[in-house]
Enzyme design. Structure first.
Site, PDB file in Angstrom:
ATOM      1  N   PRO A  43      -2.855  -0.157  19.381  1.00 43.86           N
ATOM      2  CA  PRO A  43      -2.706  -0.659  18.009  1.00 43.86           C
ATOM      3  C   PRO A  43      -2.913   0.391  16.907  1.00 43.86           C
ATOM      4  O   PRO A  43      -2.616   0.102  15.745  1.00 43.86           O
ATOM      5  CB  PRO A  43      -3.775  -1.752  17.906  1.00 43.86           C
ATOM      6  CG  PRO A  43      -4.761  -1.444  18.971  1.00 43.86           C
ATOM      7  CD  PRO A  43      -4.008  -0.766  20.068  1.00 43.86           C
ATOM      8  N   HIS A  97       0.855  -1.200   0.000  1.00 46.79           N
ATOM      9  CA  HIS A  97       0.000   0.000   0.000  1.00 46.79           C
ATOM     10  C   HIS A  97       0.885   1.242   0.000  1.00 46.79           C
ATOM     11  O   HIS A  97       1.658   1.437   0.932  1.00 46.79           O
ATOM     12  CB  HIS A  97      -0.875   0.044   1.259  1.00 46.79           C
ATOM     13  CG  HIS A  97      -1.954  -0.984   1.276  1.00 46.79           C
ATOM     14  ND1 HIS A  97      -2.992  -0.953   2.177  1.00 46.79           N
ATOM     15  CD2 HIS A  97      -2.174  -2.078   0.499  1.00 46.79           C
ATOM     16  CE1 HIS A  97      -3.799  -1.974   1.954  1.00 46.79           C
ATOM     17  NE2 HIS A  97      -3.321  -2.680   0.951  1.00 46.79           N
ATOM     18  N   TYR A 112       4.688   6.182  10.112  1.00 46.98           N
ATOM     19  CA  TYR A 112       3.838   5.034   9.775  1.00 46.98           C
ATOM     20  C   TYR A 112       4.610   3.990   8.962  1.00 46.98           C
ATOM     21  O   TYR A 112       4.502   2.794   9.240  1.00 46.98           O
ATOM     22  CB  TYR A 112       2.605   5.529   9.015  1.00 46.98           C
ATOM     23  CG  TYR A 112       1.498   4.517   8.938  1.00 46.98           C
ATOM     24  CD1 TYR A 112       0.737   4.202  10.071  1.00 46.98           C
ATOM     25  CD2 TYR A 112       1.200   3.863   7.754  1.00 46.98           C
ATOM     26  CE1 TYR A 112      -0.282   3.268  10.009  1.00 46.98           C
ATOM     27  CE2 TYR A 112       0.176   2.930   7.682  1.00 46.98           C
ATOM     28  CZ  TYR A 112      -0.557   2.632   8.821  1.00 46.98           C
ATOM     29  OH  TYR A 112      -1.566   1.701   8.758  1.00 46.98           O
ATOM     30  N   TYR A 158      -8.644   5.049   8.118  1.00 49.44           N
ATOM     31  CA  TYR A 158      -8.726   5.360   9.556  1.00 49.44           C
ATOM     32  C   TYR A 158      -9.759   6.471   9.698  1.00 49.44           C
ATOM     33  O   TYR A 158      -9.599   7.542   9.102  1.00 49.44           O
ATOM     34  CB  TYR A 158      -7.385   5.887  10.074  1.00 49.44           C
ATOM     35  CG  TYR A 158      -6.303   4.841  10.277  1.00 49.44           C
ATOM     36  CD1 TYR A 158      -5.516   4.396   9.220  1.00 49.44           C
ATOM     37  CD2 TYR A 158      -6.051   4.331  11.548  1.00 49.44           C
ATOM     38  CE1 TYR A 158      -4.509   3.459   9.424  1.00 49.44           C
ATOM     39  CE2 TYR A 158      -5.041   3.398  11.755  1.00 49.44           C
ATOM     40  CZ  TYR A 158      -4.272   2.958  10.694  1.00 49.44           C
ATOM     41  OH  TYR A 158      -3.286   2.043  10.895  1.00 49.44           O
ATOM     42  N   LYS A 175       2.176  -0.596  15.203  1.00 52.95           N
ATOM     43  CA  LYS A 175       3.615  -0.663  15.475  1.00 52.95           C
ATOM     44  C   LYS A 175       4.090  -1.904  16.240  1.00 52.95           C
ATOM     45  O   LYS A 175       5.281  -2.219  16.233  1.00 52.95           O
ATOM     46  CB  LYS A 175       4.040   0.577  16.295  1.00 52.95           C
ATOM     47  CG  LYS A 175       4.050   1.853  15.493  1.00 52.95           C
ATOM     48  CD  LYS A 175       5.289   1.939  14.616  1.00 52.95           C
ATOM     49  CE  LYS A 175       5.165   2.961  13.541  1.00 52.95           C
ATOM     50  NZ  LYS A 175       5.010   2.451  12.191  1.00 52.95           N
TER      51      LYS A 175
HETATM   52  P1  FAD Z   1       3.249 -12.561  21.012  1.00 50.18           P
HETATM   53  O1  FAD Z   1       2.731 -12.520  19.626  1.00 50.18           O
HETATM   54  O2  FAD Z   1       2.295 -12.272  22.128  1.00 50.18           O
HETATM   55  O3  FAD Z   1       3.921 -13.959  21.239  1.00 50.18           O
HETATM   56  C1  FAD Z   1       4.320 -14.411  22.519  1.00 50.18           C
HETATM   57  C2  FAD Z   1       4.329 -15.933  22.533  1.00 50.18           C
HETATM   58  O4  FAD Z   1       4.773 -16.350  23.828  1.00 50.18           O
HETATM   59  C3  FAD Z   1       2.951 -16.541  22.325  1.00 50.18           C
HETATM   60  O5  FAD Z   1       3.014 -17.525  21.303  1.00 50.18           O
HETATM   61  C4  FAD Z   1       2.599 -17.138  23.677  1.00 50.18           C
HETATM   62  O6  FAD Z   1       1.816 -18.329  23.567  1.00 50.18           O
HETATM   63  C5  FAD Z   1       3.968 -17.428  24.254  1.00 50.18           C
HETATM   64  N1  FAD Z   1       4.006 -17.492  25.732  1.00 50.18           N
HETATM   65  C6  FAD Z   1       3.295 -16.768  26.624  1.00 50.18           C
HETATM   66  N2  FAD Z   1       3.613 -17.121  27.873  1.00 50.18           N
HETATM   67  C7  FAD Z   1       4.562 -18.082  27.767  1.00 50.18           C
HETATM   68  C8  FAD Z   1       5.282 -18.836  28.715  1.00 50.18           C
HETATM   69  N3  FAD Z   1       5.076 -18.689  30.022  1.00 50.18           N
HETATM   70  N4  FAD Z   1       6.182 -19.740  28.269  1.00 50.18           N
HETATM   71  C9  FAD Z   1       6.391 -19.910  26.929  1.00 50.18           C
HETATM   72  N5  FAD Z   1       5.721 -19.222  25.983  1.00 50.18           N
HETATM   73  C10 FAD Z   1       4.815 -18.318  26.397  1.00 50.18           C
HETATM   74  N6  FAD Z   1       1.246  -4.741  15.419  1.00 50.18           N
HETATM   75  C11 FAD Z   1       1.644  -4.214  14.245  1.00 50.18           C
HETATM   76  O7  FAD Z   1       2.865  -4.031  14.061  1.00 50.18           O
HETATM   77  N7  FAD Z   1       0.804  -3.898  13.222  1.00 50.18           N
HETATM   78  C12 FAD Z   1      -0.534  -4.076  13.358  1.00 50.18           C
HETATM   79  O8  FAD Z   1      -1.278  -3.831  12.409  1.00 50.18           O
HETATM   80  C13 FAD Z   1      -1.023  -4.568  14.623  1.00 50.18           C
HETATM   81  N8  FAD Z   1      -2.328  -4.758  14.822  1.00 50.18           N
HETATM   82  C14 FAD Z   1      -2.748  -5.367  15.951  1.00 50.18           C
HETATM   83  C15 FAD Z   1      -4.100  -5.597  16.086  1.00 50.18           C
HETATM   84  C16 FAD Z   1      -4.567  -6.240  17.217  1.00 50.18           C
HETATM   85  C17 FAD Z   1      -6.036  -6.477  17.347  1.00 50.18           C
HETATM   86  C18 FAD Z   1      -3.659  -6.681  18.230  1.00 50.18           C
HETATM   87  C19 FAD Z   1      -4.130  -7.418  19.447  1.00 50.18           C
HETATM   88  C20 FAD Z   1      -2.294  -6.451  18.105  1.00 50.18           C
HETATM   89  C21 FAD Z   1      -1.833  -5.779  16.974  1.00 50.18           C
HETATM   90  N9  FAD Z   1      -0.493  -5.546  16.791  1.00 50.18           N
HETATM   91  C22 FAD Z   1      -0.077  -4.942  15.644  1.00 50.18           C
HETATM   92  C23 FAD Z   1       0.488  -5.953  17.821  1.00 50.18           C
HETATM   93  C24 FAD Z   1       1.171  -7.289  17.506  1.00 50.18           C
HETATM   94  O9  FAD Z   1       0.214  -8.285  17.257  1.00 50.18           O
HETATM   95  C25 FAD Z   1       2.086  -7.701  18.691  1.00 50.18           C
HETATM   96  O10 FAD Z   1       2.908  -6.614  19.015  1.00 50.18           O
HETATM   97  C26 FAD Z   1       2.950  -8.934  18.342  1.00 50.18           C
HETATM   98  O11 FAD Z   1       2.163 -10.100  18.395  1.00 50.18           O
HETATM   99  C27 FAD Z   1       4.124  -9.088  19.315  1.00 50.18           C
HETATM  100  O12 FAD Z   1       4.825 -10.279  19.046  1.00 50.18           O
HETATM  101  P2  FAD Z   1       5.588 -11.054  20.202  1.00 50.18           P
HETATM  102  O13 FAD Z   1       6.203 -12.242  19.536  1.00 50.18           O
HETATM  103  O14 FAD Z   1       6.416 -10.112  20.958  1.00 50.18           O
HETATM  104  O15 FAD Z   1       4.459 -11.514  21.217  1.00 50.18           O
HETATM  105  C1  DHB Z   2      -4.587  -3.393  11.273  1.00 52.58           C
HETATM  106  C2  DHB Z   2      -4.370  -3.288  12.629  1.00 52.58           C
HETATM  107  C3  DHB Z   2      -3.988  -2.070  13.145  1.00 52.58           C
HETATM  108  O1  DHB Z   2      -3.760  -1.953  14.461  1.00 52.58           O
HETATM  109  C4  DHB Z   2      -3.805  -0.970  12.326  1.00 52.58           C
HETATM  110  O2  DHB Z   2      -3.432   0.210  12.868  1.00 52.58           O
HETATM  111  C5  DHB Z   2      -4.012  -1.099  10.963  1.00 52.58           C
HETATM  112  C6  DHB Z   2      -4.409  -2.320  10.433  1.00 52.58           C
HETATM  113  C7  DHB Z   2      -5.002  -4.716  10.726  1.00 52.58           C
HETATM  114  O3  DHB Z   2      -5.213  -5.635  11.528  1.00 52.58           O
HETATM  115  O4  DHB Z   2      -5.161  -4.839   9.506  1.00 52.58           O
END
Ligand code: FAD
Ligand code: DHB
Length: 394
Positions: A296, A75, A388, A204, A300
């Site tokens: 969110p 995009h 962004y 947005y 980021k």
């Molecule tokens: P996680 O994805 O949370 O992974 C952590 C892992 O650790 C999991 O698999 C879990 O099962 C495991 N775990 C937990 N406890 C334990 C334990 N005790 N022992 C072993 N394993 C364990 N970010 C963006 O950049 N762009 C977006 O568009 C965006 N949109 C989002 C929309 C939503 C609705 C949400 C909820 C989040 C969004 N995010 C977005 C944020 C993004 O999803 C997270 O920042 C990302 O998942 C972080 O990755 P991580 O690997 O650090 O943590």
């Molecule tokens: C999506 C999630 C976000 O938090 C955002 O800012 C833009 C897009 C998505 O899930 O597509």
């Protein structure tokens, strides 16, 4: 109980833990990754979708770009909508050709698991029990119990990539950490719908009833979010209410409105800002959501997690190749700088686009003036665009 020697123990097989294992493997550094959840759960969890240019470049350079190149949706712009009008920001024009790519987090996780498996990497899913010990020594230990075995890994380093609710951060004495936290008084209701995206770029939107976001996952699947009350319950939102509210907020004066279709998945997401300083305690390094959460709105979180593990992998590579601790010693400060910049941007986007309960008429008018300025000033648009699409890794 078996005790194994391993260079790096990785807690958590989300995007941070899996990518770290992959980058270390490419540098010839052996690791083990453990997760308390099943492989299926980790893959199917619907979360992020927007990848910064930097994240896409890194995944490509790390040999993870094949499916992303075919299925990722590049995009070069996005829309800000208010007062029933959409205003396009040309991200590529404002940032010398940089852009974002829409590619589901679960697809990245799927690609990473396949790559780790193909390279013989060790990932233990479904761990019934995971614990850390000996964190104040040179040989911290990772204990893992699965249905088949009870293992202890004696590690040089441990990477805490286990998200906000994991055990890694909780294993550090509270006196060694400083926590910064802010809970935003909003919740997002997110859905995936079987419907072709009605716009090729994200929208947005600020409406009198609150924020709404139009996004997508593929040419056949639309992703939509609605701001709702912080104590909202999912059962208060039957499908017809969700569509009614989405239409009310997202229908534009020119008739544009998202396409509708069967709802495949729905969920609620709280809005939190959280930063822990430092991102390290001895030989335990925190990365991704284990160290920081951003609301969110700025898209980021996943991108920050990727930047953390890129830096950590580079620092560990330097340590094993040259014996220098310089990268490891700089890890936390460099990560915090990027984190606070993302925190600032995400909080700003959140307050720009959400309606807070106690908002006065003055607050509402000022918020609209902020948006009006933003879509008419190239300087303001450039600031949004460069944040962004993301800053280069450093
Ligand atoms: P996680 O994805 O949370 O992974 C952590 C892992 O650790 C999991 O698999 C879990 O099962 C495991 N775990 C937990 N406890 C334990 C334990 N005790 N022992 C072993 N394993 C364990 N970010 C963006 O950049 N762009 C977006 O568009 C965006 N949109 C989002 C929309 C939503 C609705 C949400 C909820 C989040 C969004 N995010 C977005 C944020 C993004 O999803 C997270 O920042 C990302 O998942 C972080 O990755 P991580 O690997 O650090 O943590
Ligand atoms: C999506 C999630 C976000 O938090 C955002 O800012 C833009 C897009 C998505 O899930 O597509």
């Amino acid at each position: 109980m078996a005790v194994h020697r391993i260079l790096v123990g990785i807690v958590g097989a989300g995007p941070a833990g899996l990518l770290l294992g992959h980058l270390l493997q490419r540098a010839g550094i052996e690791s083990v990754t453990v997760d308390i959840r099943s492989e299926r759960h980790v893959i199917e969890r619907v979360r992020a979708g927007v990848l910064e240019q930097t994240t896409v470049d890194l995944l490509r350079e790390a040999g993870l770009g094949a499916r992303l190149a075919v299925e990722g949706l590049r995009h070069e712009g996005l829309y800000l909508a208010f007062g029933g009008e959409r205003h396009r920001l040309d991200l590529a024009d404002l940032t010398c050709g940089r852009a974002i790519t829409v590619y589901g987090q679960n697809e990245i996780v799927r690609d990473l698991i396949a790559a780790r498996r193909a390279a013989g990497g060790r990932i233990l899913f479904d761990a019934g029990h995971v614990a850390l010990s000996d964190l104040d020594t040179d040989r911290p230990r990772l204990h893992v119990r699965t249905a088949d075995a009870d293992d202890t890994f004696a590690c040089d380093y441990i990477a805490g990539c286990d998200g906000f609710h994991g055990i890694s951060r909780a294993s550090i004495p509270p006196s060694a950490l400083r926590v910064y936290e802010h809970v935003h008084p909003y919740t997002w209701l997110g859905i995936l719908a079987q419907a072709a995206p009605a716009s090729p770029e994200l929208v947005y939107c600020l409406h009198d009833d609150g924020f709404a976001l139009f996004s997508m996952r593929s040419t056949g699947v639309t992703r939509l979010y609605l701001q709702c009350a912080s104590d909202e319950r999912l059962d208060a939102w039957p499908d017809d209410r969700i569509w009614r509210e989405l239409r009310a907020r997202l229908q534009m004066h020119d008739g544009w409105v998202p396409n509708e279709g069967p709802i495949l998945q729905k969920g609620l997401t709280g809005m939190r800002s959280f930063v822990v300083e430092p991102m390290r305690a001895g030989r335990l390094f925190l990365a991704g959501d284990a160290a920081h959460i951003v609301p969110p709105t700025g898209a980021k979180g996943l991108n920050l997690a990727v930047a953390d593990v890129w830096r950590l992998a580079r620092a560990l590579d330097e340590r094993y190749r040259t014996g220098s601790d310089a990268g490891l010693d700089a890890y936390s400060d460099a990560g915090l700088r990027r984190t606070w910049r993302a925190q600032r941007f995400s909080c700003w986007m959140t307050s720009l686009l959400h309606r807070s309960e106690g908002a006065t008429d003055f607050d509402r008018r000022r918020q609209l003036a902020d948006l009006d300025y933003l879509v008419h000033s190239r300087a303001a648009m450039t600031s949004l665009a460069e944040n962004y699409v993301g800053f280069p890794l450093a």
